[in-house]
Design an enzyme around this catalytic site. Structure first.
Site, PDB file in Angstrom:
ATOM      1  N   TYR A 124       0.850  -1.189   0.000  1.00  0.00           N
ATOM      2  CA  TYR A 124       0.000   0.000   0.000  1.00  0.00           C
ATOM      3  C   TYR A 124       0.887   1.240   0.000  1.00  0.00           C
ATOM      4  CZ  TYR A 124      -4.057  -2.884   0.990  1.00  0.00           C
ATOM      5  OH  TYR A 124      -5.058  -3.809   0.911  1.00  0.00           O
TER       6      TYR A 124
ATOM      7  N   HIS B 221      -8.476  -1.470   3.392  1.00  0.00           N
ATOM      8  CA  HIS B 221      -7.905  -2.085   4.597  1.00  0.00           C
ATOM      9  C   HIS B 221      -7.722  -1.066   5.710  1.00  0.00           C
ATOM     10  CE1 HIS B 221      -6.523  -6.066   5.811  1.00  0.00           C
ATOM     11  NE2 HIS B 221      -6.768  -6.451   4.586  1.00  0.00           N
TER      12      HIS B 221
HETATM   13 MG    MG Z   1     -10.724  -6.746   3.571  1.00  0.00          MG
END
Ligand code: MG
Length: 415
Positions: free
Chosen positions: A172, A223
């Protein structure tokens, strides 16, 4: 004569490299037993204790038919309730009782739940890439398998993180993307930069939509790695790419932001995989703040509460997309699938590919064919468990790294 519970057994095994917790409920009829998933992969040992030391003595000699009564008994017997340890322990027994009920009725689970409304469940997998070409190739590989839904993740990411399929890691906006300049003495961890992550992900989704056109469904999982303001801007920025859903834009600590997100953006939202408390999901559904519920069925206490959530969600036009990565055992996936086949408001099933080892340890796994997952139609869940073989794959008590995500200044983020 009612059948009664003779024994409750727990097996810990890791044939997929993920620590799994499998519960077996045995009855007074030697050939009659049920299987359930109690997998809390990150803290599997206390789940075993909760089942063996507390639920088993509570359940021995009780009627296997009374699932609702037993679920409430297991839930309230400790007075304090909820949380992933107790919920997973309850789930292991609960799913096993449904398996037994299906075997007694000589019906596959989806028949017990009302019968099929579709023949198979559309599935998705993750496509990721360190650059646009690699991402494009991985999306194409998914389409070549018949997938209509693809989850996109773009960024750095170690081979190990990517191979394990674990969300997080440094995929990320991690190393290799953006500028990282932590202060001296910054602690080790999986560093990521929210600005880099959002900018590069928007570019990646633009590329995928442009290259593959409008007929495939695209998913993305935040997330919970952004501030609320960043997440709202991100959802707005993604609107042109018509996502199937954007997952977990907020952490469970920030649920109050969903109303603001709904007012600001038309991007469909999936949420709730971390919910382990009673009825946390209710305001999100009843206020129509999300489009997909996403709980992990064993973490919410099993099939008994999940089928109730699915029914309530249907009344509000919210669909289901139960959490189902590799820390859901094949038994958990089979239960998800039976529920999905009998739920009108089902959205999509998160696919976990089962290799030959898994199919040996769990005979009767659901079958993937051309973009869909098909159940085994034997009575109950239709799946069995080879305990002798499972013993060859012991659990690994390694320290979990991917939940040690850090922001550019070295502070610990939510994973
Ligand atoms: Mg998830």
């Amino acid at each position: 004569m009612p059948h009664t519970i003779r024994d409750v057994q727990v097996t810990l095994t890791a044939p997929m490299g993920r620590n799994l917790v499998i519960v077996k409920v045995l009855t007074d009829e030697p050939e009659l037993y049920g299987l359930g998933c109690a997998t809390f992969t990150q803290r599997y040992l206390p789940v075993r204790s909760a089942v063996e030391d507390y639920l088993k003595p509570l359940l021995i000699g009780r009627d296997v038919a009374r699932i609702e009564d037993l679920h409430r008994l297991m839930s309230v017997n400790s007075y304090w309730r909820g949380g992933p340890v107790l919920n997973n322990a309850i789930s292991g027994v609960d799913m096993a009782l449904w398996d037994i009920k299906g075997k007694l009725a000589m019906m596959p689970l989806h028949d017990l739940l009302g019968g099929k409304v579709r023949e198979a469940a559309a599935v998705y997998q993750h496509a990721d890439g360190r650059d646009l070409k690699e991402l494009q190739d991985h999306v194409q590989a998914q389409l070549d398998q018949g997938m209509s839904h693809v989850r996109i993740r773009f960024g750095g990411g170690s081979e190990q993180t990517r191979a394990s399929g674990e969300a997080g890691g440094n995929a990320y906006g991690g190393p290799g993307l953006g500028v990282h300049h932590p202060p001296e003495g910054a602690l080790e961890g999986s560093y990521y930069d929210p600005q880099t992550y959002t900018r590069t992900t928007v570019e990646a989704l633009a590329h995928v939509r442009s290259h593959f056109g409008g007929d495939i469904e695209l998913l993305h999982d935040v997330h919970e790695r952004l501030t609320p303001a960043q997440a709202i801007q991100f959802a707005k920025d993604l609107e042109p790419f018509r996502l199937f859903f954007l997952e977990d834009p907020f952490s469970p600590e920030d649920l109050g932001w969903y109303e603001h997100l709904r007012a600001a953006s038309t991007t469909p939202i999936a949420a709730s995989e971390l919910f382990t408390g009673p009825n946390e999901w209710l305001p999100l559904i009843s206020k129509r703040l999300i489009d997909f519920v996403r709980m992990h069925i064993s973490d919410m206490g099993g099939l008994t509460p999940a089928k109730k959530v699915a029914t309530i969600a249907e009344a509000f036009g919210v669909r289901t997309a139960w959490h189902g990565p590799g820390d859901c055992s094949p038994i958990g996936h089979a239960v998800n699938l039976h529920l999905n086949l009998s739920t009108l408001n089902f959205g999509v099933h998160e696919l976990m590919p089962f290799d030959d080892v898994i199919r040996e340890v769990f005979p009767g796994c659901p079958q993937f064919r051309d973009g869909y997952l098909y159940p085994n139609t034997k009575p109950g869940h239709g799946i069995d468990f080879n305990e002798d073989l499972a013993a060859k794959y012991p659990c690994d008590p390694k320290t979990i790294m991917w939940t040690q995500a850090r922001l550019p200044d070295g502070s610990l983020a939510r994973p």
